[in-house]
Design an enzyme around this catalytic site. Structure first.
Site, PDB file in Angstrom:
ATOM      1  N   LYS A 211       3.353  -3.640 -14.239  1.00  0.00           N
ATOM      2  CA  LYS A 211       3.716  -4.175 -15.552  1.00  0.00           C
ATOM      3  C   LYS A 211       4.424  -5.530 -15.432  1.00  0.00           C
ATOM      4  O   LYS A 211       4.735  -5.967 -14.332  1.00  0.00           O
ATOM      5  CB  LYS A 211       4.589  -3.169 -16.297  1.00  0.00           C
ATOM      6  CG  LYS A 211       4.123  -1.727 -16.180  1.00  0.00           C
ATOM      7  CD  LYS A 211       2.719  -1.473 -16.731  1.00  0.00           C
ATOM      8  CE  LYS A 211       2.357  -0.007 -16.513  1.00  0.00           C
ATOM      9  NZ  LYS A 211       1.092   0.385 -17.092  1.00  0.00           N
TER      10      LYS A 211
HETATM   11  C1  LIG Z   1       1.285   2.008 -17.437  1.00  0.00           C
HETATM   12  C2  LIG Z   1       0.998   2.494 -18.772  1.00  0.00           C
HETATM   13  C3  LIG Z   1       1.570   3.694 -19.256  1.00  0.00           C
HETATM   14  C4  LIG Z   1       2.327   4.653 -18.388  1.00  0.00           C
HETATM   15  O1  LIG Z   1       3.462   4.173 -17.786  1.00  0.00           O
HETATM   16  P1  LIG Z   1       4.005   4.865 -16.430  1.00  0.00           P
HETATM   17  O2  LIG Z   1       5.358   4.263 -16.303  1.00  0.00           O
HETATM   18  O3  LIG Z   1       3.069   4.489 -15.339  1.00  0.00           O
HETATM   19  O4  LIG Z   1       4.053   6.321 -16.646  1.00  0.00           O
HETATM   20  C5  LIG Z   1       1.342   4.043 -20.572  1.00  0.00           C
HETATM   21  N1  LIG Z   1       0.567   3.297 -21.368  1.00  0.00           N
HETATM   22  C6  LIG Z   1      -0.033   2.175 -20.949  1.00  0.00           C
HETATM   23  C7  LIG Z   1      -0.864   1.380 -21.895  1.00  0.00           C
HETATM   24  C8  LIG Z   1       0.135   1.743 -19.630  1.00  0.00           C
HETATM   25  O5  LIG Z   1      -0.483   0.639 -19.214  1.00  0.00           O
END
Ligand SMILES: *Cc1c(COP(=O)(O)O)cnc(C)c1O
Length: 439
Positions: A211
């Site tokens: 992210k």
């Molecule tokens: C990465 C992601 C998640 C989940 O996040 P985690 O911290 O990996 O559990 C949820 N929604 C979207 C759109 C994502 O890209």
């Protein structure tokens, strides 16, 4: 554009010509690249204090509390709650809306598998909604799909940018539905001055490695509603309220619920706090590079760019391009890679959307096959969910998603792209476009 002219004269690298570049593009996990002294200093404080738990301890450094307070200050939210990951944040938010058997949650077909699993684990039914030219939920298809069982909309700000959020928020309000905004891929984004996460009743973020900022694992929820906030606090913890001293208060009858044990540790809080203070720098670099690339290729005939309603609020980690046919898309991406527009081996820097896995609904086997965690097939077999018997989850359910998965491509934009990298990317797109796109 002398540079471009020079390359246009060459044969394509894929046909034996000279490639635009030979060194791989930087492959970067945006937040991770910026981890440094600031993260170390805050993490060291937690370690030196021997106090890694957020709610009590002998010498708490209040990292998670500070993260929540600074998040609210930075993006203008009333309440924030840090948790251990984005997937948990989705589950907690839907549970705060009291989503369960007999309910459906409207969710776009281009998302991440965590969106679907949160709905199914709570016993509700995912109702797929198509995307539009923003690669986010299509408000027209949304209106078509809303039915008597709809309880919430899960809007996902995909690949760094937002779609028609204001329109969808207005639909949610008019139809009396909760709106959950998944901003995991758009931390630091906004639209016409409204920050990501503000359109929904609850907004969620993820700090996983891919992210815009990261604490390895981590997540956060925001809301403007004090009651929803307190429900989330109880659910993320042990199911009960906590008092000012961090002690559980099981006697508060409004919050006698079930908890998930998804608290954020002070170590993750320290990392996330240091990253929050950098996230606008990170997204600023990515956005700047991405929009210079867009400006350099937007006039190519036969090439369509993802529509981003407010470029100033884009966070920039991905460039999405669309081609006239699946075959042209294939040839274009292969030729681009041969020109040197790719990362090191094993990276997903320049790919077809066909290689983007469980971001597409029909690539999620547990959804297509209606899998269950329980032996009795819950929630698909729950009598209250009989209304959803005929819902389709395999390819063919959403025409625009199906089409874009075939004809679109994705280029990762690193926050460290140099001017020369940007120029190479533009030159390669123009060189390949000249040879492969119909004029
Ligand atoms: C990465 C992601 C998640 C989940 O996040 P985690 O911290 O990996 O559990 C949820 N929604 C979207 C759109 C994502 O890209």
């Amino acid at each position: 554009m002398d540079d471009v002219q020079r390359h246009l004269g060459n044969r394509l690298a894929i046909e034996g010509g000279t490639p635009v570049r030979t060194t791989p593009l930087p492959w970067e996990l945006p937040g991770a690249h910026w981890i440094g002294a600031e993260e170390r200093a805050l993490v060291d404080r937690v370690i030196d204090a021997q106090s890694p738990f957020r709610f009590y301890g002998l010498d708490s450094q209040k990292m998670v509390d500070t993260l929540e307070a600074e998040w609210c200050e930075t993006f203008g939210h009333a309440h924030a709650l840090a948790v251990n990951c984005g997937s948990a944040a989705l589950h907690i938010a839907l549970a705060a809306f009291e989503v369960g058997p007999g309910d459906e949650v409207l969710v776009p077909g281009y998302m991440w598998v965590s969106c679907i699993s949160a709905i199914v684990r709570l016993g509700a039914i995912p109702r797929l909604v198509d995307i539009d030219d923003t690669f986010c939920m299509d408000p027209v298809d949304l209106e078509r799909k809303i039915g008597p069982r709809s309880r919430a909309i899960l809007l996902v700000n995909m690949s760094g940018a937002m779609g028609r959020n204001a329109e969808i928020a207005a639909i949610a309000k008019r139809r009396g539905l909760f709106l959950l905004e998944d901003c995991a891929q758009a931390i630091g984004g906004s639209q016409h001055g409204v920050p990501a996460g503000r359109f929904g009743d609850i907004g969620i973020y993820s700090f996983q490695l891919n992210k815009n900022m990261t604490s390895g694992e981590g997540g956060l929820l925001v809301t403007e509603d004090a009651h929803l906030h307190r429900r989330c606090v109880a659910i993320h913890d042990l199911g009960f309220a906590r008092n000012e001293a961090g002690r559980l208060d099981p006697n508060d009858e409004r919050y006698q619920l079930w908890g998930m044990g998804c608290r954020m540790s002070e170590l993750a809080g320290a990392m996330a706090l240091a990253q929050l203070r950098k996230v606008r720098t990170i997204t600023g670099h990515m956005r700047h590079a991405k929009w210079r690339i867009r400006a350099g290729i937007e006039d190519l005939p036969g090439l369509t760019l993802r529509h981003v309603p407010d470029p100033a609020g884009d966070t920039g980690p991905f460039l999405i391009t669309v081609y006239p046919t699946a075959d042209i898309c294939d040839r274009f991406v292969a030729a681009l890679q041969a020109e040197g527009i790719r990362g090191p081996a094993g990276s997903l820097t320049c790919i077809r959307m066909r290689d983007w896995g469980m971001h597409w609904y029909f690539n999620i086997p547990s959804l297509v096959r209606r899998r269950s965690l329980a032996r009795d097939g819950f929630p698909w077999t729950h009598p209250a969910n009989a209304f959803a018997q005929d819902y389709q989850y395999d390819r063919g359910a959403l025409p625009v998603c199906d089409d874009m998965e075939q004809r679109a491509a994705l280029l990762s934009i690193a926050s460290v792209l140099s001017d020369a990298d940007v120029a190479d990317i533009v030159a390669a797109f123009r060189k390949v476009g000249n040879a492969v796109l119909p004029h």
